[in-house]
Design an enzyme around this catalytic site. Structure first.
Site, PDB file in Angstrom:
ATOM      1  N   LYS A  51       1.011  -5.402   4.467  1.00 15.77           N
ATOM      2  CA  LYS A  51       0.634  -4.945   5.841  1.00 15.77           C
ATOM      3  C   LYS A  51       1.515  -3.682   6.202  1.00 15.77           C
ATOM      4  CE  LYS A  51      -2.994  -6.957   7.480  1.00 15.77           C
ATOM      5  NZ  LYS A  51      -4.405  -6.464   7.913  1.00 15.77           N
ATOM      6  N   SER A 300      -1.011 -11.109  -1.379  1.00 15.74           N
ATOM      7  CA  SER A 300      -0.906 -10.041  -0.192  1.00 15.74           C
ATOM      8  C   SER A 300       0.307 -10.389   0.974  1.00 15.74           C
ATOM      9  CB  SER A 300      -2.141 -10.057   0.491  1.00 15.74           C
ATOM     10  OG  SER A 300      -2.727 -11.402   0.789  1.00 15.74           O
TER      11      SER A 300
END
Length: 399
Positions: A51, A300
């Protein structure tokens, strides 16, 4: 619509500001899944998530006037940390609105980056509405977690790096929440290698993108261990990207994700959160779909609540038979418990817990049910322990 040049420009902005994470083969996972698996370790970023790529790209393009006002973001944690960290690095004020269910580890880390954390709402949508209100009230620049081209472009740099490191990849498997990550990756991947297959993965409890793209009506749940992709509404700018550039979308359940988390921890010695394990969960649930292919998985994120992780590990041990509960029916006389524990020890199992059940049982009054929680080597070992107890005259069975 987002294009490869936007992602290349983002890569130039991110150079030296985020980690260029490794993308390497996992031989063991390849053997277990029947395809050649390459792992992109985005959980190694400073904030333990991809992110911060999108956050850094967005903040780097703010005007001086916008920078002076400061930024606000809504996030369950990873986007929050990415925005907070890069805002701190750039000297910007950052306000982060997080849903009340956000794991404590993510809240504390976000505060640790100097952000002002506001806990509001029980869903991402409620937190988003409150963040919009505060942005208008205080004149802050809203930094959306996924529905923003600058954010998606930053996330797309993951795809650039994967194909640069492993040009032979023919399939990319990416977790999907609002669609920023897969939209960016698919844009980069299809431009560089038009024949590559890009597959998205959602949890069955939050299938918003699957419903939007496939026209299905899967019901939405209220919670998931993959809270990073617990998105109720896909991003508007990401929907056309997914519709045009993503080849398929798959659903996995909570058990699949739990198993993937434990496998990555045990086999790769790497810690991922639920969303980070969704790609491997898809390989485990749909092995024929990926058989013989060269698959890139994006790990992720790695921000998982320690208590949740402990529970997942324990449940994984139960599924593998390495933590088993057996019941032994025996005469309630002195010495029998000692005999039972000695037999278990001789069989090579370790006793974790012992419970005597006298009142809540259908056994004769002079009998007792002894419940044992054992640490074993697996299912076959559990059977050996039960056989040893049965051979000694006890009535034992797994619960």
């Amino acid at each position: 619509m987002l294009q490869i040049d936007d992602i290349r420009a983002a890569a130039a902005r991110l150079d030296g500001q985020v980690l260029r994470t490794p993308c390497v083969e996992s031989r063991t996972l390849s053997q277990l899944t029947g395809c050649q698996v390459f792992l992109k370790f985005e959980n190694l970023q400073y904030t333990a998530s991809f992110k911060e790529r999108g956050a850094c790209n967005k903040l780097a393009q703010l005007t001086p006037e916008e920078s002076a006002r400061g930024v606000i973001a809504m996030s369950a944690g990873n986007h929050a940390q990415g925005v907070a960290y890069h805002a701190q690095r750039l000297g910007l004020r950052a306000v982060i609105v997080m849903p009340r269910f956000t794991p404590g580890v993510k809240i504390e880390r976000t505060r640790g980056f100097g952000a002002e954390v506001v806990l509001h709402g029980d869903t991402l949508d409620e937190a988003r509405a409150h963040a919009r209100h505060l942005a208008e009230q205080q004149g802050l620049v809203f930094v959306h977690p996924y529905d923003d081209e600058a954010i998606a472009a930053g996330q797309g740099t993951v795809g650039l790096e994967m194909l640069a490191d492993v040009p032979g990849l023919d399939t990319l498997v990416v977790a999907v929440g609002g669609g920023g990550l897969i939209g960016g990756i698919a844009t980069a991947a299809k431009a560089l290698k038009p024949g590559i297959e890009v597959i998205g993965v959602q949890t069955e409890r939050f299938p918003a993108m699957v419903n939007a793209i496939k026209g299905t009506r899967h019901p939405q749940g209220s919670s998931t261990i993959a809270e990073g992709i617990a998105v109720g509404t896909p991003g508007e700018i990401n929907l056309p990207l997914v519709r045009e550039r993503v080849d398929d979308l798959l659903l996995v359940d909570e058990g699949d994700i739990e198993q993937a988390i434990v496998m990555l921890l045990e086999i790769e010695k790497t810690l991922v959160e639920g969303a980070g394990a969704a790609g491997l969960a898809a390989l485990l649930k749909h092995p024929r779909r990926f058989a013989g292919r060269r698959v890139g998985l994006v790990l992720s994120g790695g921000n998982i609540d320690p208590m949740l992780l402990a529970s997942i590990i324990e449940r994984g041990m139960v599924r593998a038979g390495r933590l088993a509960r057996i019941a032994v029916n025996a005469r309630d006389v002195p010495g029998n418990l000692a005999r039972i524990t000695a037999l278990v020890a001789e069989a090579g199992a370790n006793i974790d817990e012992v419970h005597h059940q006298r009142a809540f049982t259908l056994l004769a009054a002079q009998n007792v049910e002894i419940e044992l929680v054992l640490q074993t080597r697996g299912r076959e070992h559990v059977k050996q322990v039960i056989d040893a107890l049965d051979a000694a005259g006890f009535d034992a069975h797994e619960q």
